[in-house]
Design an enzyme around this catalytic site. Structure first.
Site, PDB file in Angstrom:
ATOM      1  N   LYS A 173     -41.035  -4.868 -48.520  1.00  0.00           N
ATOM      2  CA  LYS A 173     -41.851  -3.646 -48.500  1.00  0.00           C
ATOM      3  C   LYS A 173     -41.332  -2.709 -49.592  1.00  0.00           C
ATOM      4  CE  LYS A 173     -42.335   0.823 -47.079  1.00  0.00           C
ATOM      5  NZ  LYS A 173     -42.828   1.166 -48.402  1.00  0.00           N
ATOM      6  N   GLU A 248     -27.974   1.095 -48.691  1.00  0.00           N
ATOM      7  CA  GLU A 248     -27.540   1.658 -49.983  1.00  0.00           C
ATOM      8  C   GLU A 248     -28.241   2.998 -50.116  1.00  0.00           C
ATOM      9  OE1 GLU A 248     -25.354   0.401 -51.984  1.00  0.00           O
ATOM     10  OE2 GLU A 248     -25.148  -1.530 -50.985  1.00  0.00           O
ATOM     11  N   CYS A 282     -29.591   6.586 -58.428  1.00  0.00           N
ATOM     12  CA  CYS A 282     -28.643   6.861 -57.344  1.00  0.00           C
ATOM     13  C   CYS A 282     -27.261   7.138 -57.925  1.00  0.00           C
ATOM     14  CB  CYS A 282     -28.604   5.709 -56.365  1.00  0.00           C
ATOM     15  SG  CYS A 282     -28.373   4.133 -57.161  1.00  0.00           S
ATOM     16  N   GLU A 383     -27.798  16.006 -52.857  1.00  0.00           N
ATOM     17  CA  GLU A 383     -28.397  15.136 -53.872  1.00  0.00           C
ATOM     18  C   GLU A 383     -29.704  15.774 -54.352  1.00  0.00           C
ATOM     19  OE1 GLU A 383     -30.145  11.294 -52.708  1.00  0.00           O
ATOM     20  OE2 GLU A 383     -29.093  10.418 -54.429  1.00  0.00           O
TER      21      GLU A 383
HETATM   22  P1  NAD Z   1     -36.796   7.052 -49.298  1.00  0.00           P
HETATM   23  O1  NAD Z   1     -35.696   6.976 -48.293  1.00  0.00           O
HETATM   24  O2  NAD Z   1     -37.776   8.141 -49.167  1.00  0.00           O
HETATM   25  O3  NAD Z   1     -37.653   5.685 -49.277  1.00  0.00           O
HETATM   26  C1  NAD Z   1     -37.059   4.431 -49.445  1.00  0.00           C
HETATM   27  C2  NAD Z   1     -37.952   3.373 -48.821  1.00  0.00           C
HETATM   28  O4  NAD Z   1     -38.016   3.595 -47.414  1.00  0.00           O
HETATM   29  C3  NAD Z   1     -39.396   3.395 -49.314  1.00  0.00           C
HETATM   30  O5  NAD Z   1     -39.884   2.083 -49.410  1.00  0.00           O
HETATM   31  C4  NAD Z   1     -40.104   4.157 -48.215  1.00  0.00           C
HETATM   32  O6  NAD Z   1     -41.482   3.854 -48.122  1.00  0.00           O
HETATM   33  C5  NAD Z   1     -39.363   3.674 -46.991  1.00  0.00           C
HETATM   34  N1  NAD Z   1     -39.409   4.591 -45.846  1.00  0.00           N
HETATM   35  C6  NAD Z   1     -39.638   5.932 -45.850  1.00  0.00           C
HETATM   36  N2  NAD Z   1     -39.584   6.421 -44.597  1.00  0.00           N
HETATM   37  C7  NAD Z   1     -39.302   5.372 -43.786  1.00  0.00           C
HETATM   38  C8  NAD Z   1     -39.098   5.232 -42.386  1.00  0.00           C
HETATM   39  N3  NAD Z   1     -39.147   6.292 -41.566  1.00  0.00           N
HETATM   40  N4  NAD Z   1     -38.802   4.016 -41.892  1.00  0.00           N
HETATM   41  C9  NAD Z   1     -38.697   2.948 -42.705  1.00  0.00           C
HETATM   42  N5  NAD Z   1     -38.899   3.006 -44.043  1.00  0.00           N
HETATM   43  C10 NAD Z   1     -39.189   4.207 -44.570  1.00  0.00           C
HETATM   44  O7  NAD Z   1     -36.093   7.044 -50.730  1.00  0.00           O
HETATM   45  P2  NAD Z   1     -36.786   7.125 -52.177  1.00  0.00           P
HETATM   46  O8  NAD Z   1     -37.267   8.517 -52.395  1.00  0.00           O
HETATM   47  O9  NAD Z   1     -37.723   5.998 -52.360  1.00  0.00           O
HETATM   48  O10 NAD Z   1     -35.529   6.836 -53.131  1.00  0.00           O
HETATM   49  C11 NAD Z   1     -34.620   7.815 -53.496  1.00  0.00           C
HETATM   50  C12 NAD Z   1     -33.349   7.694 -52.679  1.00  0.00           C
HETATM   51  O11 NAD Z   1     -32.835   6.374 -52.786  1.00  0.00           O
HETATM   52  C13 NAD Z   1     -32.235   8.593 -53.196  1.00  0.00           C
HETATM   53  O12 NAD Z   1     -31.569   9.178 -52.102  1.00  0.00           O
HETATM   54  C14 NAD Z   1     -31.312   7.633 -53.922  1.00  0.00           C
HETATM   55  O13 NAD Z   1     -29.975   8.050 -54.032  1.00  0.00           O
HETATM   56  C15 NAD Z   1     -31.446   6.425 -53.097  1.00  0.00           C
HETATM   57  N6  NAD Z   1     -31.061   5.227 -53.841  1.00  0.00           N
HETATM   58  C16 NAD Z   1     -29.869   4.650 -53.540  1.00  0.00           C
HETATM   59  C17 NAD Z   1     -29.446   3.536 -54.256  1.00  0.00           C
HETATM   60  C18 NAD Z   1     -28.145   2.865 -53.937  1.00  0.00           C
HETATM   61  O14 NAD Z   1     -27.966   1.714 -54.317  1.00  0.00           O
HETATM   62  N7  NAD Z   1     -27.205   3.512 -53.278  1.00  0.00           N
HETATM   63  C19 NAD Z   1     -30.244   3.029 -55.281  1.00  0.00           C
HETATM   64  C20 NAD Z   1     -31.452   3.667 -55.568  1.00  0.00           C
HETATM   65  C21 NAD Z   1     -31.856   4.759 -54.831  1.00  0.00           C
END
Ligand code: NAD
Length: 491
Positions: A173, A248, A282, A383
């Site tokens: 997903k 992550e 990230c 962040e």
């Molecule tokens: P997000 O948490 O909003 O979404 C991530 C994924 O989760 C998406 O596919 C989203 O549709 C899904 N999602 C959202 N709500 C959900 C729920 N309630 N239940 C299940 N799935 C759900 O994050 P984002 O805005 O897509 O990405 C940015 C974040 O990701 C930042 O905090 C960044 O630091 C982090 N990130 C971390 C790494 C790492 O390796 N540590 C790498 C890249 C991004």
């Protein structure tokens, strides 16, 4: 208008609801396509397909799985330019960085393909005679992958390749800002000859697609990359059914610049880490911890270079900084400018949404630097995930390390210094999953463990050999060929 569907059991299918959602180019506002808007029924279809496929895939010889991954790696390489261009259109990062994102996927294919002929376990002597001891990895079953939008190719491949090579089947997903990149990856899997049901793609929002996946009783593992808030929800939900969870999450990464540092190098490293991908990595540098001896000169140089950075469409080769991924993200990032000013930090450069000329249709924010930030301020703790960096002055290395460690996250950190003792002190005392010496906070290579401490995750690592641990269970096997009952610890 291009229409993109789910991929379930080897077929491209519409969402059961028949509904669709749209995605527009964040640089131009132009519609890219429409996408299947899935719900719980589509997730269940995908999980059932993956469950059925697991029965065969787990027994498919691992070197043969590796051959498929090699073919996929070659296909990604052949299509790299097209995939990079489409990624830039979809989420905004500049073309060279989008190329790097695809390259991580290629590297991970070839690296994990090789694991088809390794996946070593252990053989070890037994404490009893005529007995053979060994350990081997076993796949978990159906694994659910929930990924963010900032690395549309790299992050899914970091999860999918180790999962497949170890014999798991996948329900993928992707974030709803980058569904086309996910479709392209799965199309190439199809071309590479992956059997039906082994990978399944379900497009749509976090709720209901992500939430259904993380609750589904037939899913053995959720591998999640995204925000700490959502990661926490995933973890709580998965605990109820004893699913494995790999998280992550967010970061608040710092660059330390000591008074003996090569400032030219530090400036280059900070700008690349803070403003690359418009700060939406990230591992982005969002704090600069500057020794007071060089603070003024460093800030002056950073500000001059940041002010000269060209904002624009990432497809334009003269662009340094592309748009943010969405209007919502732009507003969120911009709200931190008010927060920083309100907290008393000095705004040195940037601070505004950029709307002039061709920028009007996109989501652009000026590269921004705050100076004289106190490490307890919100802009130094939360962040931001945009092109905003806070310079925090310190007097000593001890103070610098304490400030670097003094956040809830622990993903990446870096130190610029010419002093070997300072470098080794940083390596010893900075508590992040990734640490750079004389480089910025970004630039992970795929054959080393990737991940973070504290609220950045739950102790797992992706990539490298460590990545295999997430997608496998160890089985210890004892073969007794003595022909009699032998009791360990007793006989
Ligand atoms: P997000 O948490 O909003 O979404 C991530 C994924 O989760 C998406 O596919 C989203 O549709 C899904 N999602 C959202 N709500 C959900 C729920 N309630 N239940 C299940 N799935 C759900 O994050 P984002 O805005 O897509 O990405 C940015 C974040 O990701 C930042 O905090 C960044 O630091 C982090 N990130 C971390 C790494 C790492 O390796 N540590 C790498 C890249 C991004």
């Amino acid at each position: 208008m291009a229409q993109f569907k789910n991929y379930i059991n080897g077929k491209w299918v519409e969402a059961r609801s028949g509904e669709e959602f749209e995605r527009k180019n964040p640089a131009t506002g132009k519609l890219i396509g429409t996408y299947a808007k899935s719900d719980a029924r589509d997730v269940d279809d995908a999980v059932q397909a993956a469950k059925a496929a697991f029965a065969k895939w787990r027994l498919y010889p691992a070197p043969k799985r590796g051959e498929i991954l090699y073919r996929l790696g070659s296909l990604l390489a052949e299509n790299k330019d097209r995939l990079a261009r489409e990624m830039t259109e979809e989420m905004g990062k500049v073309l060279t960085e989008a190329g790097g994102d695809v390259q991580e996927g290629i590297d991970m294919c070839f690296y994990m393909a090789g694991e088809g002929r390794r996946q070593w376990g252990q053989t070890t002597p037994s404490e009893l005679p005529n007995k053979w001891n060994m350990s081997t990895r076993k796949p978990l079953g159906v694994v659910g992958m929930i990924t963010p939008w900032n690395f549309p190719m790299a992050i899914p491949t970091w999860k999918i390749m180790p999962a497949l090579i170890t014999g798991n089947t996948v329900v993928f997903k992707p974030a709803s800002f980058v569904p086309r990149s996910a479709v392209r990856l799965v199309e190439l899997f199809e071309e590479a000859g992956l059997p039906e049901g082994v990978i399944n793609l379900v497009l749509g929002g976090g709720d209901p697609v992500g939430t259904t996946l993380m609750k589904h009783p037939d899913v053995a593992l959720i591998s999640f990359t995204g925000s700490t808030d959502v990661g926490r929800e995933v973890s709580i939900e998965a605990a109820k059914s004893m699913k494995h969870v790999s998280l992550e999450l967010g970061g608040k990464n710092a660059v330390i610049v000591m008074d003996d540092a090569d400032l030219d190098l530090a400036v280059d490293g900070i700008l690349w880490s803070a403003f690359g991908t418009s700060g939406q990595r990230c591992t982005a540098a969002s704090r600069v911890i500057a020794h007071r001896g060089i603070q003024s000169e460093l800030v002056e140089r950073l500000a001059a270079r940041a002010a000269a950075m060209r904002l624009g469409d990432g497809l334009d080769s003269s662009t340094d900084v592309g748009p943010l991924v969405s209007g919502g993200q732009l507003e969120r990032v911009h709200s931190y400018i008010g927060v920083g000013k309100g907290e008393g930090a000095d705004l040195v450069v940037g601070g505004a949404i950029a709307r002039e000329g061709a920028l009007e249709k996109g989501f652009y924010h000026q590269p921004t630097i705050f100076n004289n930030v106190k490490h307890t301020m919100r802009i130094a703790q939360e962040e931001i995930f945009g092109p905003v960096v806070s310079v925090i002055p310190v007097d000593t290395l001890d103070e610098a390390i304490a400030v670097s460690n003094g956040v809830q996250y622990g993903l990446s950190a870096s130190i610029f210094t010419a002093n070997l003792n300072n470098a080794f002190r940083a390596m010893q005392d900075i508590y992040t999953g990734i640490l750079y010496v004389n480089a910025g906070t970004t630039g992970a290579e795929i054959h080393l463990p990737f991940g973070g401490t504290k609220a950045t995750g739950n102790g797992h690592r992706e990539a490298g050999q460590a990545g295999l641990d997430v997608f496998t269970e160890w089985q210890s096997i004892y073969v007794d060929y003595s022909g009699k009952l032998q009791r360990a610890q007793i006989d």
